[in-house]
Design a protein around this motif. Structure first.
Motif, PDB file in Angstrom:
ATOM      1  N   THR A  76      15.036  26.191  77.779  1.00  0.00           N
ATOM      2  CA  THR A  76      15.990  26.661  78.796  1.00  0.00           C
ATOM      3  C   THR A  76      15.399  26.400  80.173  1.00  0.00           C
ATOM      4  N   LEU A  77      16.207  25.803  81.092  1.00  0.00           N
ATOM      5  CA  LEU A  77      15.740  25.420  82.411  1.00  0.00           C
ATOM      6  C   LEU A  77      15.831  26.588  83.389  1.00  0.00           C
ATOM      7  N   GLN A  78      14.754  26.765  84.169  1.00  0.00           N
ATOM      8  CA  GLN A  78      14.706  27.702  85.291  1.00  0.00           C
ATOM      9  C   GLN A  78      14.541  26.854  86.546  1.00  0.00           C
ATOM     10  N   VAL A  79      15.632  26.640  87.305  1.00  0.00           N
ATOM     11  CA  VAL A  79      15.667  25.679  88.398  1.00  0.00           C
ATOM     12  C   VAL A  79      15.462  26.386  89.730  1.00  0.00           C
ATOM     13  N   THR A  80      14.495  25.888  90.522  1.00  0.00           N
ATOM     14  CA  THR A  80      14.277  26.332  91.898  1.00  0.00           C
ATOM     15  C   THR A  80      14.896  25.284  92.821  1.00  0.00           C
ATOM     16  N   PHE A  81      15.752  25.752  93.791  1.00  0.00           N
ATOM     17  CA  PHE A  81      16.392  24.789  94.675  1.00  0.00           C
ATOM     18  C   PHE A  81      16.545  25.383  96.059  1.00  0.00           C
ATOM     19  N   PRO A  82      16.311  24.581  97.110  1.00  0.00           N
ATOM     20  CA  PRO A  82      16.482  25.032  98.483  1.00  0.00           C
ATOM     21  C   PRO A  82      17.954  24.952  98.871  1.00  0.00           C
ATOM     22  N   PRO A  83      18.306  25.482 100.044  1.00  0.00           N
ATOM     23  CA  PRO A  83      19.690  25.351 100.508  1.00  0.00           C
ATOM     24  C   PRO A  83      19.993  23.876 100.790  1.00  0.00           C
ATOM     25  N   SER A  84      21.132  23.439 100.357  1.00  0.00           N
ATOM     26  CA  SER A  84      21.492  22.035 100.557  1.00  0.00           C
ATOM     27  C   SER A  84      21.897  21.756 101.992  1.00  0.00           C
ATOM     28  N   ALA A  85      22.283  22.781 102.763  1.00  0.00           N
ATOM     29  CA  ALA A  85      22.705  22.553 104.147  1.00  0.00           C
ATOM     30  C   ALA A  85      22.690  23.873 104.907  1.00  0.00           C
ATOM     31  N   LEU A  86      22.565  23.767 106.220  1.00  0.00           N
ATOM     32  CA  LEU A  86      22.715  24.889 107.154  1.00  0.00           C
ATOM     33  C   LEU A  86      23.879  24.562 108.073  1.00  0.00           C
ATOM     34  N   THR A  87      24.652  25.569 108.416  1.00  0.00           N
ATOM     35  CA  THR A  87      25.821  25.399 109.278  1.00  0.00           C
ATOM     36  C   THR A  87      25.754  26.390 110.436  1.00  0.00           C
ATOM     37  N   ILE A  88      25.947  25.886 111.666  1.00  0.00           N
ATOM     38  CA  ILE A  88      26.010  26.750 112.863  1.00  0.00           C
ATOM     39  C   ILE A  88      27.461  26.822 113.291  1.00  0.00           C
ATOM     40  N   LEU A  89      27.980  28.039 113.335  1.00  0.00           N
ATOM     41  CA  LEU A  89      29.359  28.283 113.755  1.00  0.00           C
ATOM     42  C   LEU A  89      29.365  28.751 115.196  1.00  0.00           C
ATOM     43  N   GLY A  90      30.329  28.274 115.970  1.00  0.00           N
ATOM     44  CA  GLY A  90      30.421  28.648 117.381  1.00  0.00           C
ATOM     45  C   GLY A  90      30.158  27.450 118.260  1.00  0.00           C
ATOM     46  N   SER A  91      30.443  27.581 119.618  1.00  0.00           N
ATOM     47  CA  SER A  91      30.290  26.498 120.569  1.00  0.00           C
ATOM     48  C   SER A  91      29.031  26.682 121.379  1.00  0.00           C
ATOM     49  N   ALA A  92      28.271  25.552 121.539  1.00  0.00           N
ATOM     50  CA  ALA A  92      27.050  25.594 122.353  1.00  0.00           C
ATOM     51  C   ALA A  92      27.329  25.147 123.784  1.00  0.00           C
ATOM     52  N   SER A  93      28.603  25.070 124.183  1.00  0.00           N
ATOM     53  CA  SER A  93      28.987  24.695 125.555  1.00  0.00           C
ATOM     54  C   SER A  93      29.590  25.916 126.250  1.00  0.00           C
ATOM     55  N   GLN A  94      29.009  26.249 127.455  1.00  0.00           N
ATOM     56  CA  GLN A  94      29.473  27.451 128.168  1.00  0.00           C
ATOM     57  C   GLN A  94      29.136  27.320 129.649  1.00  0.00           C
ATOM     58  N   SER A  95      29.971  27.899 130.462  1.00  0.00           N
ATOM     59  CA  SER A  95      29.688  27.906 131.907  1.00  0.00           C
ATOM     60  C   SER A  95      28.474  28.773 132.170  1.00  0.00           C
ATOM     61  N   GLU A  96      27.784  28.420 133.274  1.00  0.00           N
ATOM     62  CA  GLU A  96      26.544  29.146 133.571  1.00  0.00           C
ATOM     63  C   GLU A  96      26.847  30.623 133.806  1.00  0.00           C
ATOM     64  N   ASN A  97      25.813  31.470 133.375  1.00  0.00           N
ATOM     65  CA  ASN A  97      25.837  32.918 133.538  1.00  0.00           C
ATOM     66  C   ASN A  97      26.864  33.583 132.645  1.00  0.00           C
ATOM     67  N   LYS A  98      27.241  32.936 131.539  1.00  0.00           N
ATOM     68  CA  LYS A  98      28.129  33.560 130.556  1.00  0.00           C
ATOM     69  C   LYS A  98      27.426  33.560 129.199  1.00  0.00           C
ATOM     70  N   LYS A 116      23.600  27.260 102.651  1.00  0.00           N
ATOM     71  CA  LYS A 116      24.159  27.098 101.311  1.00  0.00           C
ATOM     72  C   LYS A 116      23.310  27.887 100.333  1.00  0.00           C
ATOM     73  N   SER A 117      23.769  27.980  99.087  1.00  0.00           N
ATOM     74  CA  SER A 117      23.061  28.769  98.075  1.00  0.00           C
ATOM     75  C   SER A 117      21.679  28.180  97.823  1.00  0.00           C
ATOM     76  N   SER A 118      20.655  29.071  97.651  1.00  0.00           N
ATOM     77  CA  SER A 118      19.287  28.666  97.329  1.00  0.00           C
ATOM     78  C   SER A 118      18.683  29.667  96.365  1.00  0.00           C
ATOM     79  N   ARG A 119      17.647  29.212  95.652  1.00  0.00           N
ATOM     80  CA  ARG A 119      16.923  30.075  94.710  1.00  0.00           C
ATOM     81  C   ARG A 119      15.436  29.758  94.817  1.00  0.00           C
ATOM     82  N   PRO A 120      14.643  30.754  95.326  1.00  0.00           N
ATOM     83  CA  PRO A 120      14.994  32.114  95.807  1.00  0.00           C
ATOM     84  C   PRO A 120      15.643  32.051  97.187  1.00  0.00           C
ATOM     85  N   ARG A 121      15.967  33.221  97.791  1.00  0.00           N
ATOM     86  CA  ARG A 121      16.624  33.278  99.086  1.00  0.00           C
ATOM     87  C   ARG A 121      15.674  32.805 100.172  1.00  0.00           C
TER      88      ARG A 121
END
Length: 1036
Positions: free
Chosen positions: A333-355, A364-369
């Protein structure tokens, strides 16, 4: 005793018959008896056997008996070729020797001594000669030498039968070298008396260890030195051992996602070897395996790339073969260790100054966390909230929220979300964004020509708009009279504006604007007609709308200047001047396609603007000067009748007509009309020779032309007068008429055919030709000019023509007068026949007539038969006279040959059979000191075969010498045995069955003198006399 009485009587009878054959010279005083008695003997078939017998019985007959049958006292025992007696009879040795014993010799034998004066008969005890016959073959079921396939643990029956033998053999079974005890055997009668066979049956239970081993049937017998054996090979089927999985590493089942996993599975033993397959969660993955047959090991390698979804999967290897009762399996029986396949950043990195900027990072899912942290450049930011959730394949999803204030100095820095875990110490998982902080530009200005500067039309003006600072990059837009400046899009419009792109250098932005002004001078050509035809008048007007200063207008046609009519100048837009100039042209077909050009030239600006008008003149087809009127082709080749025509519009159709027949425009079996109107013909024949009419047509009219096709073909002889006849001394023309094209003056050649080169000369003949006829003129014809002539015609088109003609030279008959034919001999007994030969030459054919003693011969008489033969210029008449009578037929016959040109005759005397006439013309043809070569002409043979004899004498030496000529009918001979420097006289005699010829005074005798040894020999350089010298010689 019942058998003994006849045996003894036989012994006495044989003794009387064979007295002296086997009597022994043993002293009479010796006591009678056996000193050596025979004993039982056993031999193998084919070997020699000997039965000993030693006796003391002088003057007695000794013999052997076989099963009571007496073999006889002769030591050779003729009735049994393989039997004979051995030993010294004088010593009383009578041993029975048998060569190559066989089963017929298996019997009882006794040695018997016949009764004699010294005592009664003696008989030895009976002994047995036993012949042992070895078994020659063993029959095994299954078939000998075969391979039997059995299943381990099951019982099988095997039988083995021996061939004829004596005694019956013992049969043993060996299984893998071990004796089988469970067998049953029976002995049966063989194919003949005294022979036996043994049949044995064994019950065999094979085991896996017997695979590939032999099952042997072995027969032993006293007649064998070594047992004979037959065998079969056992192919024992048995199941394989359990499969074994070799896990790479210590922790079985633990594996990393993305890893290439290679799992070997092996199963040992089994026949056939094991079949292996891999399964994942009960589903087949791989059915490929290999077998090492030497060690009976089956192996299969599972190669797979582990994926996160393989976590918890069961991999199993199964082994079985055709005799397995079930499937053997080993799993992991296989016990598989796997990292997250991807990271996602939600939201905008563009903003007027002083805001504030608010972002979320989700894995994504990983084992362990994994844990999450934020970086802005090299500065770590603290998250506002962290959350962990269950993910796919037994893994976990991590989420981190972040909120921070945007500042101008942070613009362009990298904002990174990083995931890490102790399980993935060698790997880092990141997702980055670039922070975009918006702020306005700080300065804007224009760089270009000084204000109020005057510009010349056509000058290139460059303007640049510049700005400093600002995020995002400030867009720079040009305006003219409050309207946005843009480049013209249609490609046909002149580009008066060239608008550059936005460029950035450091913190400075720029955009270029280039103004390109078109010179105001332009030219337009106006015309009064659209369709032109030859003879039409065309008026063209050239107009310059506006220019400053005014321009000069001029006209030319294809480089040739034209006079025009100028128009007065007047004002034009943009404060320029208007100019115009007209020209009048008369159209012809040659003007089609020409360009009429108007040029506007400004002297001050040193610039010229031009425009042209292309003439489109409509006219009917016109054939050009280079149009070919005659086309030459070779028969069976191709021909192309070209077309050189000019027309506007292009001709709509090209119609070809030949001899009133219109050729199909779509083409035919031997022609096609090409796109340009040319006519192509192939497989041309002489029938295609002639005029071809071409008709061209377009919407403006038609034109016609005649083209001649001249077809050249090889010559063919049409007329040749064969034979051509001429009287001898006359003149004649040999005429040769041909059909050929072209007809050439020197195309006729003549050859005379013959074997002799001097007969082939044409020097005394005249060669002429006129058109298609050639002549070979012969003056003063001679017989040597008669024969076959060949007319050869070559006009350059292969192949040359050849024709044969015979020249026949006519001449009056010429009868042959050979000496041997002047007389013909035949017996005048009214039973014999005679044939008279008459041969003559002449042309035309000759007719023969015969006379006897000047009186015409009546050929209706059945005793006379004439046969006439004609072969070329030679003619023969054979007159056969049957039942020749001396009184009637011994006469002078005359043969006369006649044709229209004259006659000739010869006389033939029919005489009785007689001695031959003397030969004539005896002469010397060669000479040496020891020999002389002679030649002569034979005389009339008298009607019988004749032979020749030479008589010669050495002058001054008495006596004649004779030598016969061989072969008898020869007319040359070499006389040998002469002496050098000696004078001889030589006579030549002829003879037949009736006697010798007489010695003639001339022609049959000759004196000779042989040369000395120091003189050259060979052919004589002078003619020796053949007349008889003074004084008369006679045959003694």
């Amino acid at each position: 005793m019942a058998l003994g009485i006849p045996i003894r009587a036989s012994l006495l009878f044989m003794r009387l018959l064979t007295t002296g054959l086997a009597q022994l010279p043993i002293p009479a005083s010796a006591p009678r008896g056996f000193w050596a008695l025979p004993e039982n003997v056993t031999v193998v078939e084919g070997a020699a056997a000997e039965l000993r017998c030693g006796v003391r019985a002088p003057d007695s007959v000794v013999q052997w008996a076989k099963d009571g049958l007496l073999l006889g006292p002769d030591p050779r025992i003729p009735s049994f070729p393989r039997y004979h007696l051995e030993g010294d009879p004088t010593r009383g040795e009578f041993h029975l020797h048998i060569e190559a014993s066989d089963l017929s010799d298996d019997a009882e034998y006794e040695c018997q001594v016949g009764r004699s004066e010294t005592g009664p008969e003696l008989v030895s005890p009976r002994v047995a000669l036993s012949i042992l016959v070895p078994p020659r073959v063993l029959q095994l079921t299954p078939e000998v030498g075969s391979t039997v396939t059995w299943v381990a643990g099951q019982q099988y029956v095997v039988s083995c039968v021996s061939g004829d033998s004596k005694p019956a053999p013992d049969i043993t079974f060996l299984q893998s070298g071990q004796t089988i005890s469970d067998i049953s055997a029976s002995v049966n009668a063989g194919s003949q008396e005294k022979l036996f066979t043994t049949e044995a049956t064994a019950r065999v239970t094979p085991q896996s260890s017997d695979n590939g081993q032999l099952l042997v049937c072995e027969a032993s017998s006293p007649a064998l030195n070594t047992p004979i054996k037959v065998s079969v090979t056992m192919n024992v089927l048995f199941p394989p051992g359990p499969p074994v999985i070799q896990w790479p590493g210590l922790d079985e089942g633990h594996v990393r996602a993305g890893q290439s996993l290679e799992l070997p599975c092996t199963a040992r033993g089994g026949n056939p070897p094991a079949t292996l397959q891999w399964l994942k969660n009960g589903q087949p993955m791989s059915t490929a395996w290999g077998t090492e047959h030497t060690e009976a090991v089956a192996s299969s390698m599972l190669v797979m790339v582990v994926r996160p979804e393989d976590h918890g999967a069961r991999l199993s290897c199964e082994a079985h073969n055709s005799v397995s009762t079930g499937t053997q399996e080993r799993g992991v029986t296989l016990q598989v260790t796997f990292p997250p396949s991807a990271l996602t950043i939600l939201g905008s990195a563009s903003q007027s100054e002083n805001k504030n900027v608010t972002l979320s990072c989700i894995t994504k899912s990983s084992r362990p966390r994994v844990l999450l942290r934020w970086w802005l450049g090299w500065r770590q930011l603290l998250p506002t909230e962290e959350t962990v959730m269950d993910g796919l394949h037994g893994g976990h999803i991590s989420m981190s929220n972040l909120t921070f204030l945007a500042r101008r100095e942070d613009n362009g820095l990298t904002l990174t979300c990083e995931a890490f875990s102790e399980a993935f110490t060698k790997e880092t998982f990141k997702k980055s964004l670039t922070l975009n902080v918006k702020y306005p530009a700080q300065k804007l200005w224009i760089e270009g020509p000084q204000k109020g500067q005057h510009l010349r039309a056509g000058t290139r003006v460059r303007l640049v708009c510049l700005a400093i600072g600002g995020n995002p990059d400030p867009p720079l837009t040009w305006y003219k009279d409050s309207r946005t400046v843009t480049e013209p899009r249609p490609p046909q419009e002149p580009r008066r504006v060239q608008l550059g792109s936005l460029e950035k250098s450091g913190n400075t932005f720029s955009r270029e604007l280039v103004l390109v002004t078109v010179p105001p001078t332009n030219v337009t050509i106006l015309t009064n007609a659209s369709a032109l035809r030859p003879g039409d008048a065309l008026n063209l007007t050239c107009v310059s709308v506006s220019s400053n200063p005014p321009v000069n207008l001029s006209w030319d046609k294809e480089g040739e200047g034209l006079e025009g009519m100028p128009a007065p100048l007047r004002s034009a837009p943009f404060k320029g001047s208007y100019a115009a100039r007209s020209v009048l042209l008369r159209m012809s077909s040659r003007d089609h396609g020409h360009r009429v050009t108007c040029r506007a030239h400004s002297t001050e600006l040193q610039e010229t603007v031009s425009a042209f008008y292309r003439l489109n003149v409509l006219y009917p087809p016109e054939f050009l000067g280079e149009q070919a009127l005659v086309v030459t082709a070779v028969e069976q080749g191709e021909a192309l009748l070209p077309v050189s025509v000019s027309a506007n519009p292009a001709p709509e159709a090209f119609n070809w007509t030949f001899r009133g027949y219109r050729l199909s425009p779509a083409g035919g079996p031997r022609h096609r009309i090409l796109s340009g109107g040319a006519l192509q013909l192939w497989n041309v024949t002489r029938a295609d020779d002639g005029l071809y009419q071409l008709h061209c047509q377009n919407s403006e009219g038609t034109a016609e032309a005649l083209l001649r096709l001249d077809v050249h073909y090889a010559p063919t002889i049409r007329a040749l007068q064969d034979p051509t006849e001429v009287n001898i001394g006359g003149s004649v023309d040999i005429v040769c008429t041909v059909d050929a094209n072209p007809i050439l003056p020197g195309m006729f050649n003549w050859e005379k055919l013959g074997e002799e080169e001097e007969d082939q000369s044409l020097d005394d003949m005249e060669r002429m030709s006129k058109g298609s006829t050639g002549y070979l003129r012969i003056h003063h014809a001679k017989l040597t000019q008669a024969g076959a002539y060949q007319c050869i015609v070559d006009n350059g088109v292969a192949p040359p023509a050849r024709g044969l003609v015979r020249l026949v030279v006519r001449f009056a008959p010429q009868v042959d007068h050979p000496t041997p034919l002047t007389k013909v001999a035949a017996a005048g007994d009214s039973t014999s026949s005679a044939t008279l030969h008459c041969r003559a030459r002449g042309v035309p054919n000759i007719a023969f007539t015969w006379t006897k003693n000047g009186v015409p011969l009546d050929l209706q008489d059945p005793r006379y038969t004439e046969h006439t033969y004609h072969q070329g210029v030679v003619h023969s008449s054979l007159l056969t006279i049957a039942n020749v009578s001396a009184a009637q037929d011994y006469a002078l016959f005359t043969c006369t040959a006649t044709n229209p040109l004259g006659s000739d005759h010869t006389n033939i005397q029919l005489v009785s059979i007689s001695r031959p006439d003397p030969p004539s013309g005896l002469k010397v043809v060669s000479m040496t000191p020891y020999s002389v070569g002679l030649e002569w002409k034979p005389g009339f043979d008298g009607g019988l075969p004749q032979r020749f004899q030479i008589r010669y004498e050495a002058l001054g030496t008495p006596g004649f010498l004779y030598m016969d000529v061989l072969p008898p009918q020869a007319t040359t001979f070499t006389l040998t045995g002469l002496q050098p420097s000696t004078r001889y006289r030589v006579w030549l005699l002829a003879s037949n069955a009736l006697g010798d010829s007489e010695l003639a005074d001339k022609g049959s005798q000759i004196p000779i003198t042989t040369p000395g040894l120091d003189q050259p020999s060979g052919e004589p350089d002078y003619q020796l006399p053949t007349e008889q010298p003074s004084g008369k010689f006679s045959i003694p």
